[in-house]
Design an enzyme around this catalytic site. Structure first.
Site, PDB file in Angstrom:
ATOM      1  N   GLY A 101       0.812  -1.217   0.000  1.00 49.68           N
ATOM      2  CA  GLY A 101       0.000   0.000   0.000  1.00 49.68           C
ATOM      3  C   GLY A 101       0.842   1.261   0.000  1.00 49.68           C
ATOM      4  NE  ARG A 102       3.184   2.076   5.313  1.00 50.89           N
ATOM      5  CZ  ARG A 102       3.458   2.527   6.522  1.00 50.89           C
ATOM      6  NH1 ARG A 102       3.882   3.756   6.675  1.00 50.89           N
ATOM      7  NH2 ARG A 102       3.337   1.751   7.563  1.00 50.89           N
ATOM      8  CE  LYS A 122       6.945   0.435   5.864  1.00 52.20           C
ATOM      9  NZ  LYS A 122       7.241  -0.506   6.958  1.00 52.20           N
ATOM     10  CG  ASP A 134      -0.801   8.869   4.095  1.00 53.06           C
ATOM     11  OD1 ASP A 134      -0.166   7.788   4.118  1.00 53.06           O
ATOM     12  OD2 ASP A 134      -0.670   9.744   4.964  1.00 53.06           O
ATOM     13  NE  ARG A 185      10.426  -2.613   3.357  1.00 55.23           N
ATOM     14  CZ  ARG A 185       9.302  -3.045   3.936  1.00 55.23           C
ATOM     15  NH1 ARG A 185       9.188  -3.083   5.255  1.00 55.23           N
ATOM     16  NH2 ARG A 185       8.290  -3.472   3.191  1.00 55.23           N
ATOM     17  CG  ASP A 261      -0.442  -8.284   6.603  1.00 58.82           C
ATOM     18  OD1 ASP A 261      -1.014  -8.825   7.563  1.00 58.82           O
ATOM     19  OD2 ASP A 261      -0.215  -7.066   6.558  1.00 58.82           O
ATOM     20  CG  ASP A 271       6.070  -5.026   6.765  1.00 59.40           C
ATOM     21  OD1 ASP A 271       6.994  -4.751   5.975  1.00 59.40           O
ATOM     22  OD2 ASP A 271       4.894  -5.168   6.400  1.00 59.40           O
TER      23      ASP A 271
HETATM   24  P1  AMP Z   1       1.211  -3.054   8.403  1.00 57.22           P
HETATM   25  O1  AMP Z   1       0.463  -3.914   9.374  1.00 57.22           O
HETATM   26  O2  AMP Z   1       1.674  -1.739   8.949  1.00 57.22           O
HETATM   27  O3  AMP Z   1       2.345  -3.804   7.798  1.00 57.22           O
HETATM   28  O4  AMP Z   1       0.208  -2.643   7.225  1.00 57.22           O
HETATM   29  C1  AMP Z   1      -0.864  -3.422   6.781  1.00 57.22           C
HETATM   30  C2  AMP Z   1      -1.304  -3.010   5.391  1.00 57.22           C
HETATM   31  O5  AMP Z   1      -1.655  -1.646   5.354  1.00 57.22           O
HETATM   32  C3  AMP Z   1      -0.264  -3.218   4.316  1.00 57.22           C
HETATM   33  O6  AMP Z   1      -0.914  -3.669   3.172  1.00 57.22           O
HETATM   34  C4  AMP Z   1       0.307  -1.817   4.117  1.00 57.22           C
HETATM   35  O7  AMP Z   1       0.805  -1.646   2.825  1.00 57.22           O
HETATM   36  C5  AMP Z   1      -0.914  -0.956   4.366  1.00 57.22           C
HETATM   37  N1  AMP Z   1      -0.550   0.379   4.877  1.00 57.22           N
HETATM   38  C6  AMP Z   1      -0.078   0.699   6.099  1.00 57.22           C
HETATM   39  N2  AMP Z   1       0.119   2.030   6.210  1.00 57.22           N
HETATM   40  C7  AMP Z   1      -0.231   2.569   5.024  1.00 57.22           C
HETATM   41  C8  AMP Z   1      -0.281   3.899   4.501  1.00 57.22           C
HETATM   42  N3  AMP Z   1       0.092   4.960   5.214  1.00 57.22           N
HETATM   43  N4  AMP Z   1      -0.717   4.059   3.229  1.00 57.22           N
HETATM   44  C9  AMP Z   1      -1.100   3.010   2.491  1.00 57.22           C
HETATM   45  N5  AMP Z   1      -1.101   1.752   2.925  1.00 57.22           N
HETATM   46  C10 AMP Z   1      -0.680   1.517   4.168  1.00 57.22           C
HETATM   47 MG    MG Z   2       2.917  -4.905   6.667  1.00 62.18          MG
END
Ligand code: AMP
Ligand code: MG
Length: 494
Positions: A101-102, A122, A134, A185, A261, A271
Site C-alpha cells: 500500500g506504500r 517504502k 495515504d 529496504r 501479511d 515490517d
Molecule cells: P502493516 O500492518 O503496517 O504492515 O500494514 C498493513 C497493510 O496496510 C499493508 O498492506 C500496508 O501496505 C498498508 N498500509 C499501512 N500504512 C499505510 C499507509 N500509510 N498508506 C497506504 N497503505 C498503508
Molecule cells: Mg505490513
C-alpha cells in the site's frame, strides 16, 4: 519501459537491474512508478555497510540522481517498479486483500557476495492497494525501521535490511502532523505468507503454484526433489520461523504486529512498526499500543508464529493435497522452537549446548527476572561481564531478593564446573549484547532528526553495528531506560 522523455530524466545508478518477480505474471502486481515527494528530498541516514554489500562504490551516494531516485522522485534506468498484491490475517481475523500500500519494488540487483537482492522503497505514495492509507511513511517510523533492521542484522537475527532513509518537508497527517520519508529496504525477497493466502483464498490455484514453484526454485531448492515439494516447503518455512522467533525471544525483541501479511516466507524479521526491545522483563508486555488484547505480547509470540504457520499451511493445502502431510510439517513447530530457544538460552549462559542442568536454571532465572522486572539486556550483559572477571557491577545488585539470586548463581557455578572459563565468557559476550535499540533511544534520535539534526541517527546506527562490543563513548545508551521511556506509546499507524 521508459519513453525517451522519461529516460532523459531517469537516473542511471550503474546497477544492472532484473526483476524475476515481475516475470511471474501480471496477477501478482500492478506496475507503477513511485509518487514523488513534494519539494527537495534530503538524506537522513545511509548504511555504508549495506551499500558495500550491494557492491556500490563508496561515493555512490553522491552520484547524480541517487538521492532523487531512492526518494521516488526520479525513475531509474533499467528498473521495473511495481506494487505486489497480497492478503492476510490481521489480529486473528481474515482481512481480505491488502498489498504493497506504500511500497514499490524497484527490482533486484546481483551483489558480489550476497546473491540477488531486491530493493524496495517504502513510503513511496499511493498504490492500488493503499486502501484508506495515504501511501506515505513518516520520518519517525522510517528511522525506526532503518535503525532496527540494521541493528537486528548485527545481532545475527534474520531480517530485511535497510540501505537509506530520505526525508522531505511534505506534511503527513497521523495522530499529529509529521513529515514524509522513504526507506530503501533490501532483502532476497519480500514475499509474505499473505501472498500465498491471497491466491489460495481467491481460488487462483495456478497462480498459487507459480508462486510456490518460484519460491522453491529460488530459495528452497532442496524441496524440489522431495516426495511432496510443497509439504517440504511448509516444513522448511516452519523450521525457519521457529528459529527466528526463538532468536527474538532470546534477545528480548517484540515485533508488535505479527499479522500473516507481516511474516516473511524466508523467515526474516519484516515490517518494523511498533516493535520494542524488552526493558524490565515482563513476559506479558505488549509493545503495540493498538493491540488491546495483547495478542502479540512477548510471551505469545511463539504461539502466534505457530498460528501464522497454520494460516500458511491452509493456504498451501490445494498444492500439498494431503492434510496429514501439512499437519506433520506444522506439528514439528513446538519441538523445533523449544530446541532452538533452549540452545539460544544456553549460549546466553555461555554453554555451547543446552543440558539437563541448564533448562531448569533458565526457567528459574526467567521467573526471578519476571518477578523483579529486571532489565533484560542489562542482566544478561552484567552476568557475561561477571563471568569474564569484571567485578565492578555485581549481578546480584540488580535484585531486591539477593538471596534468591545468590542461590541461582551457585547453581550456575556448579553447571560451569567443568567448563573452560575463557570460552564461557567469550560465548556470553558474543550472545548478550551491550546495546539494543531501546524505544527511548530511537525517540531521542527521532526528536533531533525532526529538527534536521541527523547526528544521533548516525551515531546510533554506527554503535548498533557492534552491539556485542562495550560502548565506552555511549555508556548511557547501554544503561537503564529513563522513567519517561515507559510512557512512550507506539501504535500501528506510522
Ligand atoms: P502493516 O500492518 O503496517 O504492515 O500494514 C498493513 C497493510 O496496510 C499493508 O498492506 C500496508 O501496505 C498498508 N498500509 C499501512 N500504512 C499505510 C499507509 N500509510 N498508506 C497506504 N497503505 C498503508
Ligand atoms: Mg505490513
Amino acid at each position: 519501459m521508459l519513453d525517451i522523455a522519461e529516460s532523459a530524466h531517469a537516473a542511471d545508478l550503474g546497477l544492472t537491474w532484473d526483476n524475476a518477480f515481475e516475470r511471474l505474471g501480471g496477477q501478482f502486481y500492478t506496475r507503477l512508478p513511485p509518487v514523488p515527494l513534494h519539494g527537495q528530498p534530503y538524506w537522513v541516514a545511509r548504511s555504508a555497510a549495506m551499500a558495500c554489500e550491494l557492491g556500490l562504490a563508496d561515493d555512490w551516494w553522491q552520484a547524480l540522481g541517487v538521492l532523487q531516485a531512492v526518494s521516488g522522485n526520479r525513475p531509474l534506468v533499467g528498473s521495473t517498479p511495481l506494487a505486489s498484491v497480497y492478503s492476510g490475517h490481521q489480529f486473528g481475523a481474515w482481512a481480505g486483500q491488502l498489498g504493497d500500500g506504500r511500497a514499490i519494488l524497484l527490482g533486484e540487483v546481483r551483489t558480489p557476495a550476497a546473491g540477488t537482492q531486491e530493493l524496495q522503497i517504502k513510503g513511496s505514495g499511493l498504490t492500488p492497494y493503499s486502501r484508506m492509507g495515504d501511501g506515505r511513511a513518516v520520518l519517525r517510523s522510517s528511522i525506526r525501521e532503518f535503525l532496527c533492521s540494521e541493528a537486528m542484522h548485527a545481532l545475527g537475527v534474520p531480517t530485511t535490511r535497510a540501505l537509506c532513509v530520505t526525508g522531505s518537508d511534505e506534511p503527513v497527517r497521523r495522530e499529529r502532523m509529521e513529515t514524509a520519508a522513504v526507506v530503501t529496504r533490501v532483502a532476497p525477497s519480500f514475499i509474505r505468507f499473505g501472498h500465498f493466502e491471497h491466491f489460495s483464498h481467491g481460488g487462483q490455484h495456478d497462480a498459487l503454484r507459480t508462486l510456490a514453484d518460484f519460491v522453491i526454485a529460488r530459495f528452497y531448492p532442496q524441496c524440489r526433489d522431495a516426495a511432496n515439494p510443497y509439504a517440504a516447503l511448509l516444513a522448511e518455512v516452519t523450521r525457519r520461523t521457529a528459529a527466528l522467533i526463538a532468536q527474538w525471544q532470546a534477545v528480548g525483541f517484540m515485533h508488535g504486529v505479527m499479522n500473516t501479511d507481516n511474516m516473511s516466507i524466508l523467515g526474516l524479521t519484516i515490517d518494523y512498526g511498533p516493535f520494542q526491545f524488552m526493558d524490565g522483563f515482563d513476559p506479558a508486555h505488549i509493545c503495540n499500543h493498538s493491540d488491546h488484547q495483547g495478542r502479540y505480547a512477548y510471551e505469545r509470540q511463539p504461539q502466534i508464529g505457530h498460528w501464522n504457520l497454520f494460516a500458511l499451511g491452509q493456504a498451501l493445502l490445494p498444492l500439498i493435497g494431503q492434510s496429514d502431510q501439512a499437519l506433520a510439517a506444522l506439528q514439528a513447530y513446538p519441538g523445533l522452537f523449544a530446541a532452538e530457544l533452549d540452545q539460544r538460552m544456553a549460549l546466553k549462559l555461555g554453554l555451547p549446548r543446552a543440558s539437563a542442568g541448564s533448562r531448569p536454571l533458565v526457567q528459574q532465572l526467567l521467573a526471578l527476572l519476571a518477578r523483579e522486572r529486571t532489565d533484560w539486556t542489562i542482566f544478561w550483559r552484567r552476568l557475561a561481564r561477571q563471568v569474564a572477571g569484571d567485578t565492578q557491577q555485581p549481578v546480584r545488585e540488580l535484585f531486591h531478593d539477593r538471596a534468591a539470586m545468590d542461590h541461582l548463581l551457585l547453581q550456575y557455578q556448579e553447571l560451569l564446573t567443568h567448563a573452560n572459563k575463557a570460552q564461557t565468557a567469550d560465548l556470553m559476550l558474543k550472545h548478550n549484547p551491550s546495546l539494543v535499540l531501546r524505544n527511548h533511544l530511537a525517540e531521542q534520535a527521532i526528536a533531533l532528526a525532526q529538527q534536521k539534526d541527523f547526528s544521533m541517527v548516525q551515531a546510533l546506527h554506527e554503535a548498533l553495528q557492534r552491539p556485542f562490543d562495550e560502548q565506552p563513548g555511549h555508556a548511557d545508551w547501554c544503561n537503564f531506560p529513563p522513567d519517561w521511556a515507559s510512557q512512550i506509546q507506539i501504535s500501528c499507524s506510522s
